[in-house]
Design a protein around this motif. Structure first.
Motif, PDB file in Angstrom:
ATOM      1  N   ARG A  14     -16.898  28.541  87.052  1.00 34.04           N
ATOM      2  CA  ARG A  14     -16.714  28.388  88.727  1.00 34.04           C
ATOM      3  C   ARG A  14     -16.682  29.555  89.198  1.00 34.04           C
ATOM      4  O   ARG A  14     -15.859  30.324  88.974  1.00 34.04           O
ATOM      5  N   GLY A  15     -17.247  29.939  90.408  1.00 31.50           N
ATOM      6  CA  GLY A  15     -17.010  30.802  91.105  1.00 31.50           C
ATOM      7  C   GLY A  15     -18.017  32.162  90.787  1.00 31.50           C
ATOM      8  O   GLY A  15     -18.453  33.178  91.552  1.00 31.50           O
ATOM      9  N   GLU A  16     -18.794  32.004  89.459  1.00 35.50           N
ATOM     10  CA  GLU A  16     -19.818  32.894  88.979  1.00 35.50           C
ATOM     11  C   GLU A  16     -21.315  32.577  89.426  1.00 35.50           C
ATOM     12  O   GLU A  16     -21.528  31.271  89.435  1.00 35.50           O
ATOM     13  N   THR A  17     -22.215  33.272  89.195  1.00 37.68           N
ATOM     14  CA  THR A  17     -23.545  33.107  89.422  1.00 37.68           C
ATOM     15  C   THR A  17     -24.231  33.434  88.255  1.00 37.68           C
ATOM     16  O   THR A  17     -24.145  34.495  87.726  1.00 37.68           O
ATOM     17  N   PHE A  18     -25.345  32.524  88.062  1.00 36.79           N
ATOM     18  CA  PHE A  18     -26.380  33.087  86.954  1.00 36.79           C
ATOM     19  C   PHE A  18     -27.608  32.877  87.377  1.00 36.79           C
ATOM     20  O   PHE A  18     -28.238  32.378  88.277  1.00 36.79           O
ATOM     21  N   GLU A  19     -28.529  34.127  86.630  1.00 37.58           N
ATOM     22  CA  GLU A  19     -29.885  34.012  87.304  1.00 37.58           C
ATOM     23  C   GLU A  19     -30.747  33.564  86.185  1.00 37.58           C
ATOM     24  O   GLU A  19     -30.823  33.518  85.064  1.00 37.58           O
ATOM     25  N   SER A  20     -31.674  32.845  86.774  1.00 40.79           N
ATOM     26  CA  SER A  20     -32.552  32.032  85.930  1.00 40.79           C
ATOM     27  C   SER A  20     -34.088  32.064  86.598  1.00 40.79           C
ATOM     28  O   SER A  20     -33.980  32.754  87.636  1.00 40.79           O
ATOM     29  N   ARG A  21     -35.113  31.267  85.869  1.00 39.28           N
ATOM     30  CA  ARG A  21     -36.194  31.641  86.571  1.00 39.28           C
ATOM     31  C   ARG A  21     -37.179  30.449  86.058  1.00 39.28           C
ATOM     32  O   ARG A  21     -37.207  29.857  84.863  1.00 39.28           O
ATOM     33  N   MET A  22     -38.078  29.879  86.743  1.00 42.49           N
ATOM     34  CA  MET A  22     -39.041  28.929  86.521  1.00 42.49           C
ATOM     35  C   MET A  22     -40.267  29.416  86.559  1.00 42.49           C
ATOM     36  O   MET A  22     -40.710  30.477  87.432  1.00 42.49           O
ATOM     37  N   THR A  23     -41.270  28.926  85.499  1.00 39.96           N
ATOM     38  CA  THR A  23     -42.583  29.437  85.301  1.00 39.96           C
ATOM     39  C   THR A  23     -43.406  28.301  85.233  1.00 39.96           C
ATOM     40  O   THR A  23     -43.216  27.277  84.505  1.00 39.96           O
ATOM     41  N   ILE A  24     -44.290  28.230  86.409  1.00 41.98           N
ATOM     42  CA  ILE A  24     -45.490  27.185  86.644  1.00 41.98           C
ATOM     43  C   ILE A  24     -46.811  27.881  86.308  1.00 41.98           C
ATOM     44  O   ILE A  24     -47.161  28.968  86.742  1.00 41.98           O
ATOM     45  N   THR A  25     -47.498  27.186  85.231  1.00 42.50           N
ATOM     46  CA  THR A  25     -48.927  27.704  85.067  1.00 42.50           C
ATOM     47  C   THR A  25     -49.913  26.643  85.066  1.00 42.50           C
ATOM     48  O   THR A  25     -49.562  25.509  84.546  1.00 42.50           O
ATOM     49  N   ASN A  26     -51.050  26.837  85.668  1.00 40.11           N
ATOM     50  CA  ASN A  26     -51.978  26.202  85.942  1.00 40.11           C
ATOM     51  C   ASN A  26     -53.007  26.134  84.612  1.00 40.11           C
ATOM     52  O   ASN A  26     -53.696  26.930  84.555  1.00 40.11           O
ATOM     53  N   ILE A  27     -53.092  25.098  84.021  1.00 43.41           N
ATOM     54  CA  ILE A  27     -53.686  25.102  82.693  1.00 43.41           C
ATOM     55  C   ILE A  27     -55.199  24.436  82.832  1.00 43.41           C
ATOM     56  O   ILE A  27     -55.865  24.135  81.869  1.00 43.41           O
ATOM     57  N   THR A  28     -55.193  24.056  84.241  1.00 44.67           N
ATOM     58  CA  THR A  28     -56.660  23.345  84.326  1.00 44.67           C
ATOM     59  C   THR A  28     -57.774  24.223  84.895  1.00 44.67           C
ATOM     60  O   THR A  28     -57.338  25.413  84.823  1.00 44.67           O
ATOM     61  N   LYS A  29     -58.836  23.775  85.216  1.00 43.57           N
ATOM     62  CA  LYS A  29     -59.977  24.674  85.372  1.00 43.57           C
ATOM     63  C   LYS A  29     -60.227  24.507  86.869  1.00 43.57           C
ATOM     64  O   LYS A  29     -61.395  24.914  87.265  1.00 43.57           O
ATOM     65  N   GLN A  30     -59.333  24.178  87.685  1.00 49.72           N
ATOM     66  CA  GLN A  30     -59.462  23.951  89.098  1.00 49.72           C
ATOM     67  C   GLN A  30     -58.155  24.631  89.756  1.00 49.72           C
ATOM     68  O   GLN A  30     -57.046  24.589  89.277  1.00 49.72           O
ATOM     69  N   SER A  31     -58.349  25.269  91.085  1.00 46.24           N
ATOM     70  CA  SER A  31     -57.330  25.725  91.939  1.00 46.24           C
ATOM     71  C   SER A  31     -56.600  24.416  92.258  1.00 46.24           C
ATOM     72  O   SER A  31     -57.158  23.459  92.610  1.00 46.24           O
ATOM     73  N   ILE A  32     -55.323  24.678  92.395  1.00 48.14           N
ATOM     74  CA  ILE A  32     -54.372  23.501  92.943  1.00 48.14           C
ATOM     75  C   ILE A  32     -53.454  23.975  94.183  1.00 48.14           C
ATOM     76  O   ILE A  32     -52.828  24.955  94.091  1.00 48.14           O
ATOM     77  N   ASP A  33     -53.759  23.284  95.373  1.00 51.06           N
ATOM     78  CA  ASP A  33     -53.118  23.686  96.507  1.00 51.06           C
ATOM     79  C   ASP A  33     -51.859  22.659  96.776  1.00 51.06           C
ATOM     80  O   ASP A  33     -51.913  21.732  96.485  1.00 51.06           O
ATOM     81  N   GLY A  34     -50.966  23.253  97.635  1.00 50.63           N
ATOM     82  CA  GLY A  34     -49.819  22.694  98.109  1.00 50.63           C
ATOM     83  C   GLY A  34     -49.058  22.065  97.016  1.00 50.63           C
ATOM     84  O   GLY A  34     -48.311  21.274  97.120  1.00 50.63           O
ATOM     85  N   LEU A  35     -48.717  22.778  95.984  1.00 48.07           N
ATOM     86  CA  LEU A  35     -47.792  22.462  94.934  1.00 48.07           C
ATOM     87  C   LEU A  35     -46.394  22.378  95.626  1.00 48.07           C
ATOM     88  O   LEU A  35     -46.154  23.314  96.022  1.00 48.07           O
ATOM     89  N   GLN A  36     -45.789  21.476  95.113  1.00 48.13           N
ATOM     90  CA  GLN A  36     -44.199  21.340  95.351  1.00 48.13           C
ATOM     91  C   GLN A  36     -43.645  21.159  94.042  1.00 48.13           C
ATOM     92  O   GLN A  36     -43.740  20.485  93.148  1.00 48.13           O
ATOM     93  N   ILE A  37     -42.050  21.890  93.955  1.00 45.84           N
ATOM     94  CA  ILE A  37     -41.397  21.656  92.774  1.00 45.84           C
ATOM     95  C   ILE A  37     -40.239  21.044  93.112  1.00 45.84           C
ATOM     96  O   ILE A  37     -39.561  21.542  93.996  1.00 45.84           O
ATOM     97  N   GLY A  38     -39.823  20.019  92.583  1.00 51.25           N
ATOM     98  CA  GLY A  38     -38.672  19.352  92.886  1.00 51.25           C
ATOM     99  C   GLY A  38     -37.466  19.918  91.883  1.00 51.25           C
ATOM    100  O   GLY A  38     -37.874  20.234  90.776  1.00 51.25           O
ATOM    101  N   ILE A  39     -36.218  20.045  92.320  1.00 50.04           N
ATOM    102  CA  ILE A  39     -35.013  20.535  91.444  1.00 50.04           C
ATOM    103  C   ILE A  39     -34.212  19.359  91.490  1.00 50.04           C
ATOM    104  O   ILE A  39     -33.706  19.282  92.746  1.00 50.04           O
ATOM    105  N   ALA A  40     -33.427  18.683  90.441  1.00 56.05           N
ATOM    106  CA  ALA A  40     -32.591  17.792  90.399  1.00 56.05           C
ATOM    107  C   ALA A  40     -31.516  18.510  89.961  1.00 56.05           C
ATOM    108  O   ALA A  40     -31.547  19.085  88.592  1.00 56.05           O
TER     109      ALA A  40
END
Length: 204
Positions: A14-40
């Protein structure tokens, strides 16, 4: 589309901060627009769930300044959304930094947490959940001393100069039941302010 979440510690204080990271990779053969990342987010334990005020998440998109994630309270979860401003081209990946803080105000019964990001409208994305324990004491408040049940608090009457002193207030009666003093042969009514002060001392 793939999503990964790294650098989530197994124990969070409690009271401390940790640093993390999300990596999203488009493995398809087309460009994807308007991506939204949900976080629960879930912080729970002992039948208690934390609220959005107990959890602070800041995210950083490439080339952008950090922003605070808006969290919405549900019955058991905190939900937030990160919008990718630019299209994700075929074969491209984006790394989003996360700064996560469990506030010291988090109830002491809350001892476990989890963070679960996913990509909206991309069903092939694997579910990613990282869990952690929550440790550290919550702040304590010092209560004013109270008298034992059935006892009368001991108070010291205010000092006066000359004349008889009032030992105590009447046990019954309202604010109009003012004690009287005899000073120099003149009957004097004790002021309401002194009475209110004495009544407050008797109730603490």
């Amino acid at each position: 589309m793939t999503l990964d979440l790294n650098n989530v510690p197994s124990t969070v204080t409690r009271g401390e901060t940790f640093e993390s990271r999300m990596t999203i990779t488009n493995i398809t053969k087309q460009s994807i627009d308007g991506l939204q990342i949900g976080i629960a987010l879930e912080l729970s334990g002992d039948g208690t769930h934390a609220k959005s005020k107990d959890f602070v998440v800041r995210y950083t998109l490439p080339g952008r300044s950090p922003r605070t994630l808006t969290l919405t309270d549900t019955e058991a979860l905190l939900l937030g959304t990160v919008d990718l401003p630019d299209p994700l081209r075929a074969g491209e990946k984006v790394v989003i930094g996360l700064s996560v803080t469990v506030e010291t105000s988090t109830p002491s019964g809350v001892t476990s947490g989890s963070i679960n990001p996913w990509v909206f409208r991309i069903p092939a994305t694997a579910d990613v959940v990282r869990t952690f324990k929550i440790v550290g004491a919550t702040p304590t408040t010092t209560a004013e001393p109270t008298s034992a049940p059935g006892t009368t608090p001991v108070t010291t009457p205010p000092a006066t100069t000359g004349g008889p002193q009032v030992a105590s207030l009447p046990k019954t009666g309202g604010a109009t039941a003012l004690p009287l003093l005899l000073s120099g042969g003149v009957l004097v009514v004790v002021g309401g302010t002194a009475l209110v002060t004495a009544r407050r001392r008797r109730t603490h």
